[in-house]
Design a protein around this motif. Sequence first.
Motif, short mmCIF file in Angstrom:
data_model
loop_
_atom_site.label_atom_id
_atom_site.label_comp_id
_atom_site.label_asym_id
_atom_site.label_seq_id
_atom_site.Cartn_x
_atom_site.Cartn_y
_atom_site.Cartn_z
N GLY A 18 0.91 -1.28 0.14
CA GLY A 18 -0.15 0.11 0.04
C GLY A 18 0.73 1.24 0.00
O GLY A 18 1.73 1.42 -0.82
N SER A 19 0.56 2.15 1.12
CA SER A 19 1.26 3.51 1.02
C SER A 19 2.30 3.48 1.68
O SER A 19 2.97 4.47 2.05
CB SER A 19 0.36 4.38 1.69
N GLU A 20 3.04 2.21 2.23
CA GLU A 20 4.37 2.18 2.86
C GLU A 20 5.26 2.73 1.83
O GLU A 20 5.36 2.61 0.73
CB GLU A 20 4.70 0.88 3.52
N ILE A 21 6.56 3.53 2.51
CA ILE A 21 7.82 3.91 1.64
C ILE A 21 8.46 2.87 1.25
O ILE A 21 8.56 1.96 2.11
CB ILE A 21 8.43 5.08 2.63
N GLU A 22 8.68 2.76 -0.12
CA GLU A 22 9.33 1.67 -0.43
C GLU A 22 10.69 2.03 -1.10
O GLU A 22 11.34 3.19 -0.85
CB GLU A 22 8.70 1.19 -1.57
N ASP A 72 6.12 10.07 10.37
CA ASP A 72 4.66 9.33 10.41
C ASP A 72 4.80 8.04 9.65
O ASP A 72 3.89 7.07 9.55
CB ASP A 72 3.68 10.11 9.77
N GLN A 73 6.25 7.44 9.17
CA GLN A 73 6.24 6.22 8.81
C GLN A 73 7.42 5.23 9.34
O GLN A 73 7.90 4.51 8.87
CB GLN A 73 6.63 6.30 7.12
N ILE A 74 7.46 5.62 10.78
CA ILE A 74 8.50 4.88 11.50
C ILE A 74 8.04 3.30 11.23
O ILE A 74 7.12 2.69 11.23
CB ILE A 74 8.38 5.39 13.10
N ARG A 75 9.10 2.51 11.17
CA ARG A 75 8.77 1.11 11.17
C ARG A 75 10.07 0.32 11.78
O ARG A 75 11.25 0.64 11.82
CB ARG A 75 8.61 0.55 9.61
#
Length: 107
Positions: A18-22, A72-75
């Motif tokens: 989806g919208s996760e940074i790639e 906002d996309q910490i993983r």
Amino acid sequence: MELNQYQIVLVNLDPTIGSEIEKTRPCVIISPNEMNKYLQTIVVAPMTTTSNKYPTRIEVKHDRKIGWIVIDQIRTIDKQRIVRVLGRLSKPEVKEVKSVMKETFID
């Protein structure tokens, strides 16, 4: 490879959904050194060169380019995803990251 909080590392983020940074891109290590030393996973915030001004995005200059740390996309990633260490945030950038994380997740 020793990994420390606020280092900038090149990370292979694929596969994503989806919208996760790639892609393979710079990320900032957010997890504390105690975790980084003993666990096989670390917590990172990806960086991007295309972003709008947004409360959870921190503008930084790295490798002579303007980029954004995307809070906002910490993983959490396995250390095997790290390609290499690229550098480190400056003291003012670290202060800004702490402030935005506190504002976003604590207050």
